[in-house]
Design a protein around this motif. Sequence first.
Motif, PDB file in Angstrom:
ATOM      1  N   LEU A   6      76.931  29.248  50.175  1.00 47.77           N
ATOM      2  CA  LEU A   6      77.098  27.958  49.513  1.00 47.77           C
ATOM      3  C   LEU A   6      76.991  26.828  50.536  1.00 47.77           C
ATOM      4  O   LEU A   6      77.897  26.619  51.347  1.00 47.77           O
ATOM      5  N   GLY A   7      75.875  26.103  50.484  1.00 46.19           N
ATOM      6  CA  GLY A   7      75.679  24.951  51.349  1.00 46.19           C
ATOM      7  C   GLY A   7      75.895  25.269  52.807  1.00 46.19           C
ATOM      8  O   GLY A   7      75.367  26.256  53.336  1.00 46.19           O
ATOM      9  N   LYS A   8      76.703  24.441  53.487  1.00 46.17           N
ATOM     10  CA  LYS A   8      76.967  24.609  54.918  1.00 46.17           C
ATOM     11  C   LYS A   8      78.202  25.468  55.187  1.00 46.17           C
ATOM     12  O   LYS A   8      78.656  25.565  56.323  1.00 46.17           O
ATOM     13  N   SER A   9      78.737  26.082  54.138  1.00 44.17           N
ATOM     14  CA  SER A   9      79.919  26.925  54.297  1.00 44.17           C
ATOM     15  C   SER A   9      79.513  28.358  54.603  1.00 44.17           C
ATOM     16  O   SER A   9      78.326  28.683  54.667  1.00 44.17           O
ATOM     17  N   ASP A  10      80.514  29.222  54.782  1.00 42.35           N
ATOM     18  CA  ASP A  10      80.222  30.650  54.892  1.00 42.35           C
ATOM     19  C   ASP A  10      80.687  31.390  53.638  1.00 42.35           C
ATOM     20  O   ASP A  10      80.863  32.605  53.646  1.00 42.35           O
ATOM     21  N   LEU A  11      80.888  30.638  52.548  1.00 39.48           N
ATOM     22  CA  LEU A  11      81.280  31.231  51.275  1.00 39.48           C
ATOM     23  C   LEU A  11      80.069  31.875  50.617  1.00 39.48           C
ATOM     24  O   LEU A  11      79.047  31.221  50.407  1.00 39.48           O
ATOM     25  N   SER A 176      87.168  17.794  59.134  1.00 39.50           N
ATOM     26  CA  SER A 176      86.384  18.479  58.103  1.00 39.50           C
ATOM     27  C   SER A 176      85.827  17.442  57.138  1.00 39.50           C
ATOM     28  O   SER A 176      86.482  16.445  56.826  1.00 39.50           O
ATOM     29  N   GLU A 177      84.620  17.670  56.657  1.00 40.27           N
ATOM     30  CA  GLU A 177      83.971  16.733  55.746  1.00 40.27           C
ATOM     31  C   GLU A 177      83.658  17.405  54.420  1.00 40.27           C
ATOM     32  O   GLU A 177      83.804  18.625  54.271  1.00 40.27           O
ATOM     33  N   TYR A 178      83.252  16.612  53.461  1.00 41.53           N
ATOM     34  CA  TYR A 178      82.828  17.162  52.178  1.00 41.53           C
ATOM     35  C   TYR A 178      81.530  17.952  52.373  1.00 41.53           C
ATOM     36  O   TYR A 178      80.548  17.434  52.905  1.00 41.53           O
ATOM     37  N   ASP A 204      72.091  15.330  53.415  1.00 41.72           N
ATOM     38  CA  ASP A 204      73.327  15.887  53.972  1.00 41.72           C
ATOM     39  C   ASP A 204      73.480  17.385  53.717  1.00 41.72           C
ATOM     40  O   ASP A 204      74.470  17.978  54.161  1.00 41.72           O
ATOM     41  N   LYS A 205      72.543  17.967  52.978  1.00 47.78           N
ATOM     42  CA  LYS A 205      72.554  19.396  52.691  1.00 47.78           C
ATOM     43  C   LYS A 205      73.853  19.829  52.011  1.00 47.78           C
ATOM     44  O   LYS A 205      74.461  20.840  52.360  1.00 47.78           O
TER      45      LYS A 205
END
Length: 316
Positions: A6-11, A176-178, A204-205
């Motif tokens: 999911l996006g820039k997360s590691d989820l 941490s950012e959105y 911003d991806k």
Amino acid sequence: MSKYRLGKSDLMVPRLSFGGNVFGWTLDERESFRMLDQLFDNDLVFIDTANNYSHWVTGNSGGESETIIGKWLKQNKCRHDIVLSTKVGGSMKGVERGLSTKQIIEGVDASLKRLNTDYIDLYFSHHDDLGTSVEETMNAFNDLVRAGKVRYLGASNLEVDRIQSSNSIARDKGWSEYIALQPLYNLYDRQKYEQEYIDFVTQDKLAVMPYFALASGFLSGKYQSLKDIEGSSRGEMVKGYINERGLRIIAQCEDVAKQHNATIAEIAIAWQLHQPTISTPIVSATSDKQLNSLFKALEIALTSDELVLLDKASEY
């Protein structure tokens, strides 16, 4: 069910997120447990809720959805198999709308208690608070991440400039950012997202998780006249869609659906899944039939010509 980052997360999440607003509203606790069991069995393990769901129901005060999810998680001992997102900032009984440090800290602790967990995977600001500086809000959110109570942050119902300034401050401060956006977006409600957000989320991806993927049920095709909404719990929410443009969208979805042996709702969800900036539409179901329909939508491959027809029917 296949998963992706999911996006820039590691989820790692499936292509759909299940909207928990139905828990404690159109599904009681027993029915909610049964639905959660089916979601888990089918690997649709990305659940979205909010601290104030479902305060609008007569007799409810807010927190009902989180409480039901929390009971289910405790009973099934499967917290680490679920990706859980919830929100803070909305109003409910005893809680005012806002994103001050106090409201965020009290909000997350109450949500963690209701959810029977010690962390939230994705924590959203539900509504903006123009009376609180974005620096205060992002500092409070960052403290939650540092404390391990929250893994990632998201924004819902915030204007683009407020998200931009929030992330700019966070980057400057090393906070941490959105990383995710939760906007209203579907075949009918396209204009605001496409005109105001799409360039920003691309740059911003950000992961994009639209809510009301079926326009409060209108894009199911069930409601095509004011008579159809009589007695419906969603009547007031659907009424504004019943107009010339809305019915044109339904008609085109129906035509495309015939080519795929699908339903109108399945085509509406498939259209959203084909949009390049959309990560994980938030969808809901209250029956086995509706749930199976969500799974079928994942398998529909719309042609470029069909996408053009749907875009034209829903143009604004």
